[in-house]
Scaffold this motif. Structure first.
Motif, PDB file in Angstrom:
ATOM      1  N   LEU A  96      13.145   4.951   0.553  1.00  0.00           N
ATOM      2  CA  LEU A  96      12.993   4.576   0.564  1.00  0.00           C
ATOM      3  C   LEU A  96      11.842   3.264   0.528  1.00  0.00           C
ATOM      4  CD1 LEU A  96      16.716   2.184   0.171  1.00  0.00           C
ATOM      5  CD2 LEU A  96      15.611   2.939  -1.669  1.00  0.00           C
ATOM      6  N   PHE A  97      11.243   3.915   1.936  1.00  0.00           N
ATOM      7  CA  PHE A  97       9.966   3.827   2.033  1.00  0.00           C
ATOM      8  C   PHE A  97       9.337   4.258   0.717  1.00  0.00           C
ATOM      9  CE2 PHE A  97      10.579   2.828   7.147  1.00  0.00           C
ATOM     10  CZ  PHE A  97      11.443   1.941   6.455  1.00  0.00           C
ATOM     11  N   PHE A  98       9.384   5.016   0.447  1.00  0.00           N
ATOM     12  CA  PHE A  98       8.081   6.217  -0.810  1.00  0.00           C
ATOM     13  C   PHE A  98       7.861   4.875  -1.834  1.00  0.00           C
ATOM     14  CE2 PHE A  98       9.113   9.523   1.966  1.00  0.00           C
ATOM     15  CZ  PHE A  98       8.092  10.550   1.851  1.00  0.00           C
ATOM     16  N   ARG A  99       9.287   4.259  -1.892  1.00  0.00           N
ATOM     17  CA  ARG A  99       9.256   3.133  -3.739  1.00  0.00           C
ATOM     18  C   ARG A  99       7.827   2.692  -3.128  1.00  0.00           C
ATOM     19  NH1 ARG A  99      14.863   1.644  -4.639  1.00  0.00           N
ATOM     20  NH2 ARG A  99      13.986   1.706  -7.326  1.00  0.00           N
ATOM     21  N   PRO A 100       8.089   1.370  -2.315  1.00  0.00           N
ATOM     22  CA  PRO A 100       6.316   0.231  -2.888  1.00  0.00           C
ATOM     23  C   PRO A 100       5.781   0.748  -2.459  1.00  0.00           C
ATOM     24  CG  PRO A 100       8.094  -0.162  -0.975  1.00  0.00           C
ATOM     25  CD  PRO A 100       8.824   0.782  -1.099  1.00  0.00           C
ATOM     26  N   VAL A 101       4.917   2.280  -1.214  1.00  0.00           N
ATOM     27  CA  VAL A 101       3.847   2.260  -1.216  1.00  0.00           C
ATOM     28  C   VAL A 101       3.425   2.618  -2.781  1.00  0.00           C
ATOM     29  CG1 VAL A 101       4.344   1.881   1.160  1.00  0.00           C
ATOM     30  CG2 VAL A 101       5.208   4.457   0.508  1.00  0.00           C
ATOM     31  N   GLY A 102       4.641   3.685  -3.266  1.00  0.00           N
ATOM     32  CA  GLY A 102       4.367   4.786  -3.862  1.00  0.00           C
ATOM     33  C   GLY A 102       3.925   4.001  -5.930  1.00  0.00           C
ATOM     34  N   PHE A 103       4.883   2.739  -6.080  1.00  0.00           N
ATOM     35  CA  PHE A 103       3.940   1.818  -6.780  1.00  0.00           C
ATOM     36  C   PHE A 103       2.579   1.291  -6.372  1.00  0.00           C
ATOM     37  CE2 PHE A 103       9.407   2.250  -7.797  1.00  0.00           C
ATOM     38  CZ  PHE A 103       8.628   2.535  -9.407  1.00  0.00           C
ATOM     39  N   ASP A 104       2.803   1.591  -5.174  1.00  0.00           N
ATOM     40  CA  ASP A 104       1.769   0.003  -5.159  1.00  0.00           C
ATOM     41  C   ASP A 104       0.150   0.677  -5.002  1.00  0.00           C
ATOM     42  OD1 ASP A 104       2.382  -2.231  -4.821  1.00  0.00           O
ATOM     43  OD2 ASP A 104       3.035  -2.804  -3.462  1.00  0.00           O
ATOM     44  N   TYR A 105       0.413   2.105  -4.569  1.00  0.00           N
ATOM     45  CA  TYR A 105      -0.641   3.283  -3.670  1.00  0.00           C
ATOM     46  C   TYR A 105      -1.161   3.653  -4.565  1.00  0.00           C
ATOM     47  CZ  TYR A 105      -0.020   1.229   0.843  1.00  0.00           C
ATOM     48  OH  TYR A 105      -0.794  -0.426   1.926  1.00  0.00           O
ATOM     49  N   ARG A 106      -0.066   4.376  -5.878  1.00  0.00           N
ATOM     50  CA  ARG A 106      -0.461   5.550  -7.059  1.00  0.00           C
ATOM     51  C   ARG A 106      -1.786   5.191  -7.489  1.00  0.00           C
ATOM     52  NH1 ARG A 106       0.215   7.283 -11.817  1.00  0.00           N
ATOM     53  NH2 ARG A 106       1.223   8.500 -12.046  1.00  0.00           N
ATOM     54  N   GLY A 107      -1.991   3.858  -7.867  1.00  0.00           N
ATOM     55  CA  GLY A 107      -3.354   3.873  -9.636  1.00  0.00           C
ATOM     56  C   GLY A 107      -4.656   3.600  -8.483  1.00  0.00           C
ATOM     57  N   LYS A 108      -4.091   3.427  -6.687  1.00  0.00           N
ATOM     58  CA  LYS A 108      -5.206   2.625  -5.483  1.00  0.00           C
ATOM     59  C   LYS A 108      -6.904   4.126  -5.891  1.00  0.00           C
ATOM     60  CE  LYS A 108      -3.565  -0.403  -4.341  1.00  0.00           C
ATOM     61  NZ  LYS A 108      -4.087  -1.848  -4.947  1.00  0.00           N
ATOM     62  N   ARG A 109      -6.047   4.852  -6.502  1.00  0.00           N
ATOM     63  CA  ARG A 109      -7.057   6.447  -6.350  1.00  0.00           C
ATOM     64  C   ARG A 109      -7.614   7.382  -8.206  1.00  0.00           C
ATOM     65  NH1 ARG A 109      -7.716   9.934  -0.906  1.00  0.00           N
ATOM     66  NH2 ARG A 109      -9.487  10.843  -2.323  1.00  0.00           N
ATOM     67  N   ASP A 110      -8.371   7.552  -7.737  1.00  0.00           N
ATOM     68  CA  ASP A 110      -8.153   8.745  -9.549  1.00  0.00           C
ATOM     69  C   ASP A 110      -8.044  10.253  -8.907  1.00  0.00           C
ATOM     70  OD1 ASP A 110      -8.658   6.514 -11.843  1.00  0.00           O
ATOM     71  OD2 ASP A 110     -10.590   6.326 -11.170  1.00  0.00           O
ATOM     72  N   ASP A 111      -7.981  10.313  -7.989  1.00  0.00           N
ATOM     73  CA  ASP A 111      -8.131  11.670  -7.306  1.00  0.00           C
ATOM     74  C   ASP A 111      -6.262  12.446  -7.892  1.00  0.00           C
ATOM     75  OD1 ASP A 111      -7.286  14.046  -6.610  1.00  0.00           O
ATOM     76  OD2 ASP A 111      -8.274  12.948  -4.598  1.00  0.00           O
ATOM     77  N   PRO A 112      -6.208  12.956  -9.061  1.00  0.00           N
ATOM     78  CA  PRO A 112      -4.564  13.724  -9.192  1.00  0.00           C
ATOM     79  C   PRO A 112      -3.881  14.156  -8.278  1.00  0.00           C
ATOM     80  CG  PRO A 112      -7.267  15.145 -10.779  1.00  0.00           C
ATOM     81  CD  PRO A 112      -7.627  14.056  -9.335  1.00  0.00           C
ATOM     82  N   ARG A 113      -4.436  14.752  -7.260  1.00  0.00           N
ATOM     83  CA  ARG A 113      -3.854  15.324  -5.917  1.00  0.00           C
ATOM     84  C   ARG A 113      -2.858  14.243  -5.591  1.00  0.00           C
ATOM     85  NH1 ARG A 113      -8.030  19.105  -2.227  1.00  0.00           N
ATOM     86  NH2 ARG A 113      -8.771  16.584  -2.888  1.00  0.00           N
ATOM     87  N   TRP A 114      -3.967  12.818  -5.306  1.00  0.00           N
ATOM     88  CA  TRP A 114      -3.249  11.267  -4.433  1.00  0.00           C
ATOM     89  C   TRP A 114      -2.343  11.052  -5.391  1.00  0.00           C
ATOM     90  CZ3 TRP A 114      -4.039   8.084  -0.451  1.00  0.00           C
ATOM     91  CH2 TRP A 114      -4.002   6.148  -0.545  1.00  0.00           C
ATOM     92  N   ARG A 115      -2.597  10.923  -7.125  1.00  0.00           N
ATOM     93  CA  ARG A 115      -1.401  10.284  -7.696  1.00  0.00           C
ATOM     94  C   ARG A 115      -0.283  11.809  -7.523  1.00  0.00           C
ATOM     95  NH1 ARG A 115      -4.105   7.179 -12.709  1.00  0.00           N
ATOM     96  NH2 ARG A 115      -5.355   6.111 -10.728  1.00  0.00           N
ATOM     97  N   SER A 116      -0.171  12.797  -7.249  1.00  0.00           N
ATOM     98  CA  SER A 116       0.233  13.839  -7.899  1.00  0.00           C
ATOM     99  C   SER A 116       1.453  13.403  -6.532  1.00  0.00           C
ATOM    100  CB  SER A 116       0.419  14.952  -8.037  1.00  0.00           C
ATOM    101  OG  SER A 116       0.997  16.116  -7.962  1.00  0.00           O
ATOM    102  N   ALA A 117       0.919  13.192  -5.095  1.00  0.00           N
ATOM    103  CA  ALA A 117       1.763  12.935  -3.997  1.00  0.00           C
ATOM    104  C   ALA A 117       2.449  11.885  -4.272  1.00  0.00           C
ATOM    105  CB  ALA A 117       0.738  12.655  -3.157  1.00  0.00           C
TER     106      ALA A 117
END
Length: 378
Positions: A96-117
């Protein structure tokens, strides 16, 4: 209020809280499970993320409330379950830790690898809890290896990998399938275009799979999986002490309640009908109907487990007397009364607030909306 009546009321209330969690946070987890598969481009994945992005945090209130209610109403069951399922609960927590950080950090960078991770992180945050919750119910139906001594100190005699037995994993897959179908129905209802079309296909596959797996689990419970039954117990309003009863175990005993209370058969029927309707409505324009069908499926499956086990909460596979029921695992009468007053006051407020939020956030998430609100949406 009568002590026995309070115990029954709290069994019903905790059931309502668990169903509320599955219905609300369930489609969040289902959407996260589907994220890497039904959305191919970053724009499509942003659509899926934003279908649940505005409400996922509020939906977790149901999980926190259910956990707190179990701690206060069923302290012995809370202690025994955390002894037996400790590493499983930690696995859920870390996922469940992945959920808040996933939602909030996903869009912080435009790198496709970052968002895919982070997309795969959100997948883990949806898949692992859905699987583990089902595995937990599968182990409850088989009995958990724990016992109480004469001072009511609990000892767990199993290990983490013992929880991952074939029947429990089957129940875990039932949970994953029905929550994936629920998430697909919600994404279909909240999106359009190619994302909605792929969600429709996912809904049809997941709901049909859930029906088949549910039938398989039911057949095993009827023929192979040992159930439990109380054959001698103190009065229902007696002081809670699990060691004051006699319990027997044998295959097929989980079906005994359906003979005593024939109306309970409505639960598995609802689970099957909901799954079949969801599969049939997957490609139709009745998006709300498909979502209501997956909701009916979830309610039916959870009630089937609850009705089958009644009055057991956590049966013991080692010592039948140590099995915990809704009659002997509860807190004091005063505690249940105080908590009931709190529920009467606060549960309607939660329901009203939740309804207001979903009314404000109604409507579809479109590619145009993502483009227009590029910096304010996930």
């Amino acid at each position: 209020m009568d002590y026995a009546a309070l115990k029954l009321i709290w069994w019903l209330l905790i059931g309502v809280l668990l169903i509320g969690f599955a219905l609300t946070d369930g489609f969040d987890m289902g959407a996260a499970i589907l994220l890497p598969f039904i959305a191919k481009t970053d724009g499509e994945r942003r659509i899926v993320v934003n279908t649940v992005g505005a409400t996922w945090e509020g939906n977790q209130v149901w999980l926190v409330t259910a956990g707190g209610a179990m701690f206060a109403a069923w302290p012995l069951a809370y202690a025994a379950s955390f002894s037996g399922f400790y590493f499983a609960m930690l696995l859920v927590l870390f996922a469940l830790f992945f959920r808040p950080v996933g939602f909030d950090y996903r869009g912080k960078r435009d790198d496709p690898r970052w968002r895919s991770a982070w997309d795969w992180g959100l997948f883990v945050g949806g898949f692992v809890p859905a699987l583990v919750f089902g595995v937990a119910f599968g182990n409850l139906l088989q009995g958990v290896p724990f016992s109480f001594d004469t001072d009511l100190r609990v000892t767990y005699h199993g290990g983490f990998f013992g929880l991952l037995n074939p029947f429990a994993l089957l129940c875990g897959l039932v949970s994953v399938a029905m929550l994936t179908a629920h998430g697909a129905a919600f994404v279909k209802m909240k999106s359009d275009g190619v994302v909605a079309e792929r969600a429709s296909l996912a809904l049809r596959i997941a709901s049909a799979t859930g029906v088949v797996l549910f039938l398989m689990a039911g057949a095993l419970i009827a023929t192979m999986i040992g159930g439990f039954q109380v054959v001698d117990a103190p009065p229902l309003d007696a002081v809670a002490n699990p060691l004051m009863k006699t319990v027997i175990g044998a295959p097929g005993l989980w079906l005994a309640n359906y003979a005593l209370y024939p109306w309970m058969i409505l639960a598995p029927v609802a689970g099957l009908v909901g799954g079949v309707l969801a599969a049939l409505l997957a490609r139709s324009r009745f998006e709300t109907g498909a979502f209501l069908s997956t909701s009916l499926m979830i309610i039916g499956v959870i009630l089937t487990a609850g009705f089958s086990m009644f009055p057991f909460i956590m049966p013991s596979s080692l010592d039948g007397r140590s099995s915990l029921t809704m009659w002997d695992a509860t807190s004091s009468r005063l505690t249940l009364q105080i908590m009931l007053v709190a529920v009467i006051v606060f549960l309607p407020l939660i329901l009203l607030y939740t309804g207001w939020v979903y009314r404000v956030m109604r409507g579809k998430v479109t590619a145009a909306a993502i483009t227009e609100h590029h910096h304010s949406m996930y």
